[in-house]
Design a protein around this motif. Structure first.
Motif, short mmCIF file in Angstrom:
data_model
loop_
_atom_site.label_atom_id
_atom_site.label_comp_id
_atom_site.label_asym_id
_atom_site.label_seq_id
_atom_site.Cartn_x
_atom_site.Cartn_y
_atom_site.Cartn_z
N PRO A 98 0.88 -0.98 -0.11
CA PRO A 98 0.14 -0.09 -0.17
C PRO A 98 1.12 1.25 -0.38
CG PRO A 98 0.55 -0.76 2.42
CD PRO A 98 0.23 -2.06 0.86
N GLU A 99 2.17 0.96 0.16
CA GLU A 99 3.55 2.29 0.55
C GLU A 99 3.06 2.68 -1.88
OE1 GLU A 99 6.10 -0.78 0.28
OE2 GLU A 99 4.54 -0.29 0.67
N PHE A 100 2.59 2.48 -2.79
CA PHE A 100 2.49 2.44 -4.03
C PHE A 100 1.33 2.98 -4.10
CE2 PHE A 100 6.11 -1.02 -4.46
CZ PHE A 100 7.12 0.05 -4.23
N LEU A 101 1.53 4.59 -5.16
CA LEU A 101 0.04 4.95 -5.71
C LEU A 101 0.07 3.68 -7.19
CD1 LEU A 101 -3.10 6.09 -5.35
CD2 LEU A 101 -1.27 7.74 -6.11
N VAL A 102 -1.58 3.11 -7.40
CA VAL A 102 -1.41 3.18 -8.83
C VAL A 102 -2.66 4.31 -9.48
CG1 VAL A 102 -2.69 1.49 -10.44
CG2 VAL A 102 -1.47 0.68 -8.38
N GLU A 103 -2.48 5.06 -10.41
CA GLU A 103 -3.70 5.46 -11.08
C GLU A 103 -3.59 5.09 -12.57
OE1 GLU A 103 -3.19 10.31 -13.49
OE2 GLU A 103 -1.42 9.38 -12.26
N HIS A 104 -4.72 4.62 -12.97
CA HIS A 104 -5.89 4.05 -14.00
C HIS A 104 -5.42 5.44 -15.34
CE1 HIS A 104 -7.63 0.97 -11.22
NE2 HIS A 104 -6.86 0.98 -11.44
N LYS A 105 -5.43 4.48 -16.14
CA LYS A 105 -5.52 5.54 -17.65
C LYS A 105 -5.95 5.20 -18.94
CE LYS A 105 -2.43 9.14 -16.26
NZ LYS A 105 -0.98 9.28 -17.02
N PRO A 106 -6.74 5.95 -19.64
CA PRO A 106 -7.81 5.32 -20.65
C PRO A 106 -6.67 4.51 -21.16
CG PRO A 106 -7.76 7.50 -20.67
CD PRO A 106 -7.23 7.49 -19.31
N SER A 107 -5.24 4.33 -21.47
CA SER A 107 -4.61 3.90 -22.43
C SER A 107 -3.45 3.56 -21.64
CB SER A 107 -4.08 4.41 -23.15
OG SER A 107 -2.88 5.63 -22.96
N GLY A 108 -3.56 2.75 -19.99
CA GLY A 108 -2.21 2.41 -20.04
C GLY A 108 -2.55 2.74 -18.12
N VAL A 109 -1.63 2.17 -16.79
CA VAL A 109 -1.41 2.54 -15.63
C VAL A 109 0.01 3.05 -15.44
CG1 VAL A 109 -0.69 0.65 -15.65
CG2 VAL A 109 -1.68 0.99 -13.22
N VAL A 110 -0.51 3.77 -14.00
CA VAL A 110 0.60 4.48 -13.81
C VAL A 110 0.80 3.88 -12.47
CG1 VAL A 110 1.92 6.13 -13.30
CG2 VAL A 110 0.82 6.61 -14.84
N LEU A 111 2.62 3.24 -11.92
CA LEU A 111 2.87 3.40 -9.96
C LEU A 111 3.28 4.29 -9.67
CD1 LEU A 111 2.38 1.07 -8.21
CD2 LEU A 111 4.41 -0.21 -9.57
N HIS A 112 2.80 5.00 -8.76
CA HIS A 112 3.63 5.86 -7.98
C HIS A 112 4.01 5.58 -6.81
CE1 HIS A 112 1.56 9.55 -9.85
NE2 HIS A 112 0.54 8.56 -10.73
N TYR A 113 5.77 6.19 -7.13
CA TYR A 113 6.20 5.57 -5.22
C TYR A 113 6.63 7.14 -4.58
CZ TYR A 113 10.78 6.39 -8.73
OH TYR A 113 10.80 6.95 -9.15
N ARG A 114 6.05 8.26 -5.06
CA ARG A 114 5.76 9.70 -4.67
C ARG A 114 6.00 9.01 -3.24
NH1 ARG A 114 6.63 14.27 -5.84
NH2 ARG A 114 6.03 13.87 -7.90
N GLN A 115 5.41 8.17 -1.80
CA GLN A 115 5.22 8.04 -0.73
C GLN A 115 6.56 6.39 -0.38
OE1 GLN A 115 3.38 10.08 1.02
NE2 GLN A 115 3.16 11.14 -1.23
N ALA A 116 7.26 6.23 -1.63
CA ALA A 116 7.92 5.07 -0.88
C ALA A 116 9.21 5.96 -1.86
CB ALA A 116 7.23 3.78 -1.25
N GLU A 117 10.22 6.42 -1.60
CA GLU A 117 11.16 6.26 -1.89
C GLU A 117 12.02 5.44 -2.11
OE1 GLU A 117 13.02 11.13 -3.09
OE2 GLU A 117 10.88 11.13 -1.94
N GLU A 118 12.44 4.99 -1.19
CA GLU A 118 13.42 4.09 -1.07
C GLU A 118 12.96 2.22 -1.66
OE1 GLU A 118 10.25 3.20 2.74
OE2 GLU A 118 11.28 5.03 0.93
N HIS A 119 12.16 2.53 -2.06
CA HIS A 119 11.37 1.39 -2.96
C HIS A 119 11.44 1.62 -4.80
CE1 HIS A 119 11.07 -0.77 0.61
NE2 HIS A 119 10.02 -0.12 0.88
N ALA A 120 12.08 2.54 -4.73
CA ALA A 120 12.39 2.75 -6.81
C ALA A 120 12.24 1.74 -7.45
CB ALA A 120 12.89 3.70 -6.91
N ALA A 121 13.27 1.16 -6.48
CA ALA A 121 13.80 -0.28 -7.83
C ALA A 121 12.91 -0.90 -7.76
CB ALA A 121 14.82 -0.68 -7.45
#
Length: 261
Positions: free
Chosen positions: A134-157
């Protein structure tokens, strides 16, 4: 330095904005104004729905549309529907989801073909992953999907590896690094590709492009503006191909106000 820069994911970009002179703008009657949204016209928020469109931003967009006879376009990773929700009074073209869709002259068009079943599958898998992390945020797009890690920079990899694995299993799609996020979108989609189309049609044809953007996804469009003899403005501190820089969205709004008179 962001994780995608450490890994060389995006290649090398020089900090050219530090080496260029004062911004010289074309006359408004000769210009086409092209603007990213998040991080450029509005401050980045912790969550996509948390952004605030100020009255100053709304005013400058209305002034620009009048002064440039409608040659103002918003070019965003957000969907057209989201842009319409945040900018209900903006009458110019809206280019959404990095160039996969467009609203112009009241008509909403898809600019690229993609497999909607694949998009649904990608969104479902990303949602399942975020339910476990849950530290990641998913954003739905009409043509794809985004995984945000702004709240979990240490888990960027971890975010990158997960999204890479999804993209590798999705024919016709690719991974797009962004600021504190990774997105999967259709191949052949890009803000520069959509702008090539816009700048060759109607009132935009033959005008000098002025592009402002803050994200990695804006770099091809910034380069396009400069290659066409126009002006590229990077908003924020990241490295860039752009020859000019402003630090914050509020600085851009003030700058545009002075230019428009």
């Amino acid at each position: 330095m962001e994780y995608y820069e450490m890994t060389g994911f995006m290649g090398l970009m020089t900090d050219s904005a530090d080496d260029c002179s004062e911004i010289e703008m074309p006359r408004p009657e000769e210009a086409a104004l092209l603007l990213d949204f998040d991080g450029t016209l509005v401050d980045i928020a912790d969550r996509p729905n948390g952004i605030v469109v100020t009255s100053e931003t709304r005013k400058i967009l209305a002034q620009a549309l009048e002064r440039l006879d409608g040659r103002v376009a918003i070019v965003s990773g957000r969907s057209v529907a989201e842009l319409e929700r945040f900018l209900p009074d903006f009458a110019g073209p809206l280019i959404g989801t990095h160039g996969s869709e467009m609203r112009a002259d009241g008509e909403h068009r898809q600019l690229v073909d993609f497999d909607r079943a694949t998009v649904s599958r990608l969104i479902r898998l990303a949602d399942d992953f975020a339910a476990l992390r849950p530290e990641f945020l998913v954003e739905h797009k009409p043509s794809g999907v985004v995984l945000h890690y702004r709240q979990a920079e240490e888990h960027a990899a971890l975010a990158m590896r997960f999204m890479e694995s999804l993209a590798m299993a999705a024919d016709g799609f690719r991974i797009q690094p962004a600021l504190m996020a990774y997105e999967i979108k259709p191949e052949g989609v890009g803000k520069d590709v959509a702008l090539e189309r816009l700048l060759s049609t109607g009132a935009f044809a033959g005008k000098t492009p002025v592009y402002a953007g803050d994200d990695l996804t804006d770099e091809p469009a910034l380069e396009l503006a400069q290659d066409r003899g126009g002006v590229a403005i990077k908003v924020g501190p990241a490295e860039t191909v752009a020859c000019h820089r402003l630090e914050h969205p509020a600085d851009l709004i003030r700058f545009l106000g002075g230019w428009l008179g």
